[in-house]
Write an enzyme that holds these catalytic residues in place. Sequence first.
Site, PDB file in Angstrom:
ATOM      1  N   GLY A   1       0.933  -1.203  -0.059  1.00 48.14           N
ATOM      2  CA  GLY A   1       0.177   0.091  -0.082  1.00 48.14           C
ATOM      3  C   GLY A   1       0.917   1.247   0.130  1.00 48.14           C
ATOM      4  O   GLY A   1       1.845   1.406   0.681  1.00 48.14           O
ATOM      5  N   ALA A   2       0.508   2.157  -0.814  1.00 52.76           N
ATOM      6  CA  ALA A   2       1.311   3.267  -1.232  1.00 52.76           C
ATOM      7  C   ALA A   2       1.602   4.162   0.107  1.00 52.76           C
ATOM      8  O   ALA A   2       2.940   4.815   0.694  1.00 52.76           O
ATOM      9  CB  ALA A   2       0.648   4.314  -2.120  1.00 52.76           C
TER      10      ALA A   2
ATOM     11  N   CYS B   1      -9.299  -2.869  -4.481  1.00 55.84           N
ATOM     12  CA  CYS B   1      -7.734  -3.257  -4.133  1.00 55.84           C
ATOM     13  C   CYS B   1      -7.925  -2.973  -2.527  1.00 55.84           C
ATOM     14  O   CYS B   1      -8.832  -3.261  -1.781  1.00 55.84           O
ATOM     15  CB  CYS B   1      -6.617  -2.543  -4.688  1.00 55.84           C
ATOM     16  SG  CYS B   1      -5.023  -2.925  -4.136  1.00 55.84           S
TER      17      CYS B   1
ATOM     18  N   ASP C   1      -1.502   5.233  -5.943  1.00 53.57           N
ATOM     19  CA  ASP C   1      -0.027   5.151  -5.716  1.00 53.57           C
ATOM     20  C   ASP C   1       0.706   6.404  -6.334  1.00 53.57           C
ATOM     21  O   ASP C   1       1.612   6.794  -5.642  1.00 53.57           O
ATOM     22  CB  ASP C   1       0.550   3.831  -6.479  1.00 53.57           C
ATOM     23  CG  ASP C   1       0.420   2.744  -5.739  1.00 53.57           C
ATOM     24  OD1 ASP C   1      -1.058   2.240  -5.886  1.00 53.57           O
ATOM     25  OD2 ASP C   1       1.053   2.000  -4.912  1.00 53.57           O
TER      26      ASP C   1
HETATM   27  C1  RUB Z   1      -2.006  -1.132  -3.276  1.00 58.49           C
HETATM   28  C2  RUB Z   1      -3.025  -0.120  -4.132  1.00 58.49           C
HETATM   29  C3  RUB Z   1      -3.599   0.874  -3.144  1.00 58.49           C
HETATM   30  C4  RUB Z   1      -2.755   2.128  -3.152  1.00 58.49           C
HETATM   31  C5  RUB Z   1      -3.202   3.136  -1.927  1.00 58.49           C
HETATM   32  O1  RUB Z   1      -1.469  -1.993  -4.093  1.00 58.49           O
HETATM   33  O2  RUB Z   1      -2.998  -0.059  -5.314  1.00 58.49           O
HETATM   34  O3  RUB Z   1      -4.806   1.597  -3.725  1.00 58.49           O
HETATM   35  O4  RUB Z   1      -1.408   1.932  -2.894  1.00 58.49           O
HETATM   36  O5  RUB Z   1      -3.196   2.640  -0.785  1.00 58.49           O
HETATM   37  P1  RUB Z   1      -0.214  -2.855  -3.853  1.00 58.49           P
HETATM   38  P2  RUB Z   1      -3.242   3.628   0.526  1.00 58.49           P
HETATM   39  O6  RUB Z   1      -0.793  -3.704  -2.890  1.00 58.49           O
HETATM   40  O7  RUB Z   1       0.539  -3.518  -5.023  1.00 58.49           O
HETATM   41  O8  RUB Z   1       0.836  -2.114  -2.817  1.00 58.49           O
HETATM   42  O9  RUB Z   1      -4.371   4.452   0.325  1.00 58.49           O
HETATM   43  O10 RUB Z   1      -3.290   2.802   1.677  1.00 58.49           O
HETATM   44  O11 RUB Z   1      -1.726   4.279   0.295  1.00 58.49           O
END
Ligand code: RUB
Length: 327
Positions: free
Chosen positions: A27-28, A135, A204
């Site tokens: 997650g980003a 996601c 991201d």
């Molecule tokens: C996670 C993803 C999320 C963004 C935002 O991809 O696409 O939608 O990262 O997340 P992965 P957040 O599982 O490949 O990292 O809002 O938690 O920053």
Amino acid sequence: MIRMKEDESSNIISGTVEGISNMSIRGAGKIAKAASTAISEYAQSWIGTSRDEMIEDLKRVARTLLSTRPTAVSLRNGILLTLMGTEDLHDIGSVREMIATRSRKFVEGAEQARERISEIGSLRVPKGSTVMTHCNSMAALSTIEKAFRDGRVEMVYSTESRPWRQGHITTKWLLEREIPVTMIVDSAVRHFMRKMDVVMVGADTITSHGAVINKIGTSQIALSAHESRVPLMVCAETFKFSRETLFGSPVEIEDRGPSGIADPMEPRDFEGAHFRNPVFDITPPEHIDAIITELGVISPYLAAEIIREVFGIVGPDPGNEKFKWLD
Ligand code: RUB
């Protein structure tokens, strides 16, 4: 004794690199906070007497951390915002102190930003809504949870999010909070879209022209939402905006190879087949109704303004030394 401390600092970085690479940290937002914290801990346990050596080591670990996930600009921004300014300092103690302060500020600021996004975003969800998410985005989920607590959400549709199935994490997260959830496969999105009142996803990376890069499939969901006139909101902290795109840099889309498509234990089943497995895609601004940031709700077309506000750029300045750390 000294050796132990050296090992400690290398372990901090290798543990975080491994966690991000094997997706136990994902997650980003989370990867950016983890990298910032790891750099701060590394700086505190770094041993040596040369300030220049320390800066070189910090650059090296920053690059190693950055290489783990090429698409998320949050990672780059988290690292830069932690290290920025330290190259002007002359002694090791001051470098340590500045990194610790900057990292704390970044991590706490990221938490506060998510909280603020949820408060702002909740108000954009009509009462009695059915919301779709894709996601596993903590920015989007925090907003959905706040909207649910405020009596605005009746049901959440959670996509499976192949290939890695982050939708399972989302569904469990919602269940733990007793938020009603329906899980669907990605290919059922269009079938259900007409039932939705809002789609909420994370990001991201957001480019200077307002495109959102998020988990693969987001752009198809956005297209389907656009077709059915369902508003699509992107919940994203401002550290997910890419300064580099303002100066023409493209965003690299991570490709994870056959794993997740083919069974890695049975590669012979598909002998001769090629695999493409991009794990992010690009949603154009015309399919995005709003980006909810901690600074407020903006049109995707105002992304460049946010970049200027956050990174303090008043004109084309690709050579700004502050941002040269990772080049
Ligand atoms: C996670 C993803 C999320 C963004 C935002 O991809 O696409 O939608 O990262 O997340 P992965 P957040 O599982 O490949 O990292 O809002 O938690 O920053």
